[in-house]
Write an enzyme that holds these catalytic residues in place. Structure first.
Site, PDB file in Angstrom:
ATOM      1  N   THR A   1       0.765  -1.243   0.000  1.00  5.85           N
ATOM      2  CA  THR A   1       0.000   0.000   0.000  1.00  5.85           C
ATOM      3  C   THR A   1       0.797   1.294   0.000  1.00  5.85           C
ATOM      4  OG1 THR A   1      -1.817  -0.983   1.205  1.00  5.85           O
ATOM      5  CG2 THR A   1      -1.691   1.362   1.271  1.00  5.85           C
TER       6      THR A   1
ATOM      7  N   ASP B   1      -3.336   3.366  -3.828  1.00  2.00           N
ATOM      8  CA  ASP B   1      -3.204   2.386  -4.903  1.00  2.00           C
ATOM      9  C   ASP B   1      -4.271   1.312  -4.692  1.00  2.00           C
ATOM     10  OD1 ASP B   1      -1.775   1.344  -2.592  1.00  2.00           O
ATOM     11  OD2 ASP B   1      -1.323  -0.329  -3.918  1.00  2.00           O
TER      12      ASP B   1
ATOM     13  N   ARG C   1      -3.623  -2.258  -4.858  1.00  2.00           N
ATOM     14  CA  ARG C   1      -3.048  -3.601  -4.754  1.00  2.00           C
ATOM     15  C   ARG C   1      -3.124  -4.142  -3.320  1.00  2.00           C
ATOM     16  NH1 ARG C   1       2.732  -4.648  -7.355  1.00  2.00           N
ATOM     17  NH2 ARG C   1       1.334  -4.488  -9.163  1.00  2.00           N
TER      18      ARG C   1
ATOM     19  N   LYS D   1      -9.010   1.243  -0.997  1.00  3.82           N
ATOM     20  CA  LYS D   1      -8.372   1.401   0.314  1.00  3.82           C
ATOM     21  C   LYS D   1      -8.700   2.723   0.980  1.00  3.82           C
ATOM     22  CE  LYS D   1      -4.386  -1.175  -1.302  1.00  3.82           C
ATOM     23  NZ  LYS D   1      -2.933  -1.101  -1.462  1.00  3.82           N
TER      24      LYS D   1
ATOM     25  N   GLY E   1      -2.204  -1.633   6.181  1.00  5.87           N
ATOM     26  CA  GLY E   1      -1.777  -2.676   7.110  1.00  5.87           C
ATOM     27  C   GLY E   1      -2.711  -3.855   7.048  1.00  5.87           C
TER      28      GLY E   1
ATOM     29  N   SER F   1       3.790   0.975   2.543  1.00  2.27           N
ATOM     30  CA  SER F   1       5.133   0.511   2.176  1.00  2.27           C
ATOM     31  C   SER F   1       5.797   1.421   1.137  1.00  2.27           C
ATOM     32  CB  SER F   1       5.056  -0.919   1.640  1.00  2.27           C
ATOM     33  OG  SER F   1       4.179  -0.947   0.519  1.00  2.27           O
TER      34      SER F   1
ATOM     35  N   ASP G   1       7.670   0.244  -5.768  1.00  2.00           N
ATOM     36  CA  ASP G   1       7.325  -0.525  -4.565  1.00  2.00           C
ATOM     37  C   ASP G   1       6.504  -1.737  -4.973  1.00  2.00           C
ATOM     38  OD1 ASP G   1       6.784  -1.286  -1.903  1.00  2.00           O
ATOM     39  OD2 ASP G   1       4.879  -0.175  -1.947  1.00  2.00           O
TER      40      ASP G   1
ATOM     41  N   SER H   1       2.743  -1.884  -3.946  1.00  2.00           N
ATOM     42  CA  SER H   1       1.779  -0.884  -4.403  1.00  2.00           C
ATOM     43  C   SER H   1       1.606  -0.984  -5.908  1.00  2.00           C
ATOM     44  CB  SER H   1       2.266   0.533  -4.050  1.00  2.00           C
ATOM     45  OG  SER H   1       2.558   0.624  -2.676  1.00  2.00           O
TER      46      SER H   1
END
Lengths: 246, 240
Positions: free
Chosen positions: B46, B62, B64, B79, B93, B174, B211, B214
């Protein structure tokens, strides 16, 4: 005879309605409020005034020990009429809820929200077996979002919002006086004077020294108790012994 | 029949309505969660971004969901969710923790609103969220709260220990370092809402590129005094 016995029963059980739909214990609690000396609340655009007559039984009593106006939080005052001991329980309930608001939301509690929490609490004592209703009425006054607010809590647990209101002994006369003299534009000074005059209407022997007055103004948003000298000054100005006007 | 006169006696130690615990929701309760549980929960990678401007707040995330950043378990996750008439919160998380956190806050906010006739301030909502994060079992969440109230636009980040920090813009997840890099030096409090949306997309795109936790597009929530508007994009570049 049996009917008579039953009638007695209706007014003993707090959770029992009478056949005509009344809760006698709640009505008796209102009588307890009337036996107390009066308190007055007045809302002006500049702030709220709470005034209470703490009738003293003896000149030897320490007047400070008669609690009629309490601080619930720095921006809320509570005046009571009726059983002082019952009032203390409700005031502490209000204090804790005011702090819960700070813990939970990091905000000052609103006067309306606090009043409704207190009245919801009072209501439960009209519906719970083994409990007795609170023999006290409260006036909750303070500033919420910059605006002065004034609420009454009665023994039934109903909240009312007022511009100016009296609770306790002589309520009818005092309320009539308020209805005649109150104007929504009056300033805080005018509110204090009217509060004093109104208390004087409700009783034969009002002594300036035994009146407790506190204000919460919109500028500081802090509850402030007037010193006895300040109360005496207002009383002199209002020409207390005399009736009405000025 | 005589009415019954006596019933059980309440004592002062047995209050009729016990005081609300400020660190717990009024409805429902938090379950205990052990340390081992926290190792097995699904955690998303994330990147979630919050940017405040004078006219409102833009939140971008994002889409994912991944298992430790090594496997993409879902390519179409929303999200960010509305939790208040003019506020939204991101999920970062543990998925279960974040979802239950959002439901809890939403119901508390609704209850407050219907009782008091006005919505919670964003500061109150952030404080409550911090209390719940601290007192509850949400071991691995790190959401962003963005909202608008009478005092203006606010962005807060909430950490798992209950820390509540306000900022003009913030990133969690992340991809936070990558997204921060894209925001730094570009942020201006006088951005328009549209410019803030583009900046948010750029930040999420930067994280998407490098990342592994993400990617898979962008969801934005634009919060103004009129409410929360959500939009979905298959690629963050669609907004650039």
């Amino acid at each position: 005879m049996q009917g008579n016995q039953q009638q007695q029963a209706y007014d003993r059980g707090i959770t029992i309605f009478s056949p005509d739909g009344r809760l006698y214990q709640v009505e008796y609690a209102r009588e307890a409020v009337k036996r107390g000396s009066a308190s007055v609340g007045i809302r002006t655009p500049d702030g709220v005034v709470l005034a209470a007559d703490r009738q003293t039984r003896s000149p030897l009593i320490e007047e400070e020990s008669i609690e009629k106006i309490h601080e619930a939080d720095e921006h809320v005052g509570i005046a009571s009429a009726g059983h002082v001991a019952d009032a203390r329980q409700l005031v502490d309930f209000a204090r804790r809820n005011a702090q819960v608001e700070r813990l939970r939301y990091d905000e000052q509690i609103g006067i309306e929200a606090l009043s409704k929490e207190v009245t919801d609490h009072i209501q439960q004592y009209t519906q719970t077996g083994g409990a007795r209703p609170f023999g006290v009425a409260l006036l909750l006054g303070g500033i919420e979002g910059g605006e002065p607010r004034l609420f009454e809590a009665d023994p039934s647990g109903t909240p009312y919002e007022w511009q100016a209101v009296a609770i306790g002994g002589g309520r009818e006369d005092i309320q009539a006086h308020l209805e005649e003299e109150y104007t929504p534009e009056m300033d805080l000074d005018g509110g204090v004077t009217l509060a004093l005059e109104s208390l004087a209407v409700g009783t034969d022997e009002l002594e300036a020294g035994s009146v407790d007055i506190a204000t919460v103004d919109t500028e500081t948003e802090q509850l402030r108790s007037l010193s006895s000298e300040e109360v005496a000054d207002y009383a002199a100005e209002a020409d207390l012994g005399g009736e009405d006007d000025e | 029949m005589q009415p019954r006169l006596t019933s059980e006696v309440k004592t002062m130690n047995d209050p009729i309505d016990p005081q609300q615990n400020p660190y717990e929701p009024e409805l429902g309760s938090f379950e205990e969660m052990s340390e081992q549980d926290s190792d097995t929960v699904a955690k998303t990678g994330t990147t979630t971004v919050g940017v405040s401007t004078e006219d409102g707040v833009v939140i971008g995330t994002d889409r994912r969901a991944s298992l430790g950043g090594r496997f993409v378990s879902n390519k179409n996750v929303t999200k960010v969710e509305q939790i208040h008439p003019t506020a939204a919160l991101t999920l970062v998380g543990s998925v279960g923790g974040a979802q239950s956190f959002i439901r809890t806050l939403r119901s508390e906010s609704n209850l407050y609103d219907s009782r008091r006739g006005e919505p919670m301030s964003i500061h109150a909502l952030a404080t409550l969220a911090g209390n719940f994060a601290r007192g509850g079992p949400f071991i691995a969440i790190n959401p962003i709260l963005g909202g608008v109230d009478d005092d203006g636009s606010h962005v807060y980040s909430i950490d798992p220990a209950g820390g509540v920090m306000q900022d003009d813009y913030t990133v969690t997840g992340s991809g936070m370092q990558l997204a921060h890099g894209a925001l730094e030096g570009e942020y201006d409090p006088e951005l328009s809402i549209e410019e803030a949306e583009v900046l948010t997309a750029r930040a999420v795109q930067a994280a998407t590129e490098r990342d592994t936790g993400s990617g898979n597009g962008l969801v934005t929530a634009t919060v103004t005094e009129d409410g929360v508007e959500m939009a979905e994009y298959d690629a963050a570049t669609d907004l650039l």
